[in-house]
Scaffold this motif. Structure first.
Motif, PDB file in Angstrom:
ATOM      1  N   LEU A 240       0.792  -1.081  -0.045  1.00  0.00           N
ATOM      2  CA  LEU A 240       0.132   0.038   0.029  1.00  0.00           C
ATOM      3  C   LEU A 240       0.800   1.504  -0.116  1.00  0.00           C
ATOM      4  N   LEU A 241       1.849   1.085   0.770  1.00  0.00           N
ATOM      5  CA  LEU A 241       2.708   2.428   0.850  1.00  0.00           C
ATOM      6  C   LEU A 241       3.519   2.855  -0.350  1.00  0.00           C
ATOM      7  N   PHE A 242       4.056   1.605  -1.147  1.00  0.00           N
ATOM      8  CA  PHE A 242       4.832   1.728  -2.350  1.00  0.00           C
ATOM      9  C   PHE A 242       3.809   2.312  -3.134  1.00  0.00           C
ATOM     10  N   GLY A 243       2.735   1.633  -3.287  1.00  0.00           N
ATOM     11  CA  GLY A 243       1.573   2.138  -4.155  1.00  0.00           C
ATOM     12  C   GLY A 243       1.041   3.492  -4.205  1.00  0.00           C
ATOM     13  N   ALA A 244       1.065   3.901  -2.991  1.00  0.00           N
ATOM     14  CA  ALA A 244       0.740   5.345  -2.842  1.00  0.00           C
ATOM     15  C   ALA A 244       1.954   6.146  -3.354  1.00  0.00           C
ATOM     16  N   ALA A 245       3.193   5.947  -2.984  1.00  0.00           N
ATOM     17  CA  ALA A 245       4.538   6.610  -3.378  1.00  0.00           C
ATOM     18  C   ALA A 245       4.320   6.572  -4.890  1.00  0.00           C
TER      19      ALA A 245
END
Length: 98
Positions: free
Chosen positions: A24-29
């Motif tokens: 989720l964090l890498f997708g948002a970044a």
């Protein structure tokens, strides 16, 4: 008549690796990097997301090593997706610098 007691769960059983936060964090970044210039004020958003994602990845790798590589197939897929997201974010930042 006594009820059967459930043995307490050990720390190893409680802390299973889960790659949802890292993915989720890498997708948002990656989403922020896709729609904005990496070296603008948007760096205030994507840089913390990337650092949190890296921290979550390190934590999950430590849990995975403790669990002796036992994960469900979905979690292996999330492992691959999160690492691809990390690679994509790093490439976007690198290309933005050149």
């Amino acid at each position: 008549m006594g009820t059967p007691s459930v043995p307490p769960r050990t720390f190893e059983e409680q802390s299973k690796p889960g790659w949802f936060p890292a993915a989720l964090l890498f997708g948002a970044a990656c989403a922020v990097l896709r729609f904005a210039d990496p070296w603008s004020w948007w760096a205030l958003l994507w840089a913390p997301l990337l650092l949190l994602g890296l921290g979550a990845t390190v934590y999950e790798w430590r849990l995975l090593a403790r669990r002796r590589w036992r994960m469900a197939p979905l979690e292996w897929g999330l492992l691959a997706v999160s690492h691809l997201g990390l690679a994509a974010a790093l490439v976007a930042v690198w290309l933005g610098a050149h």
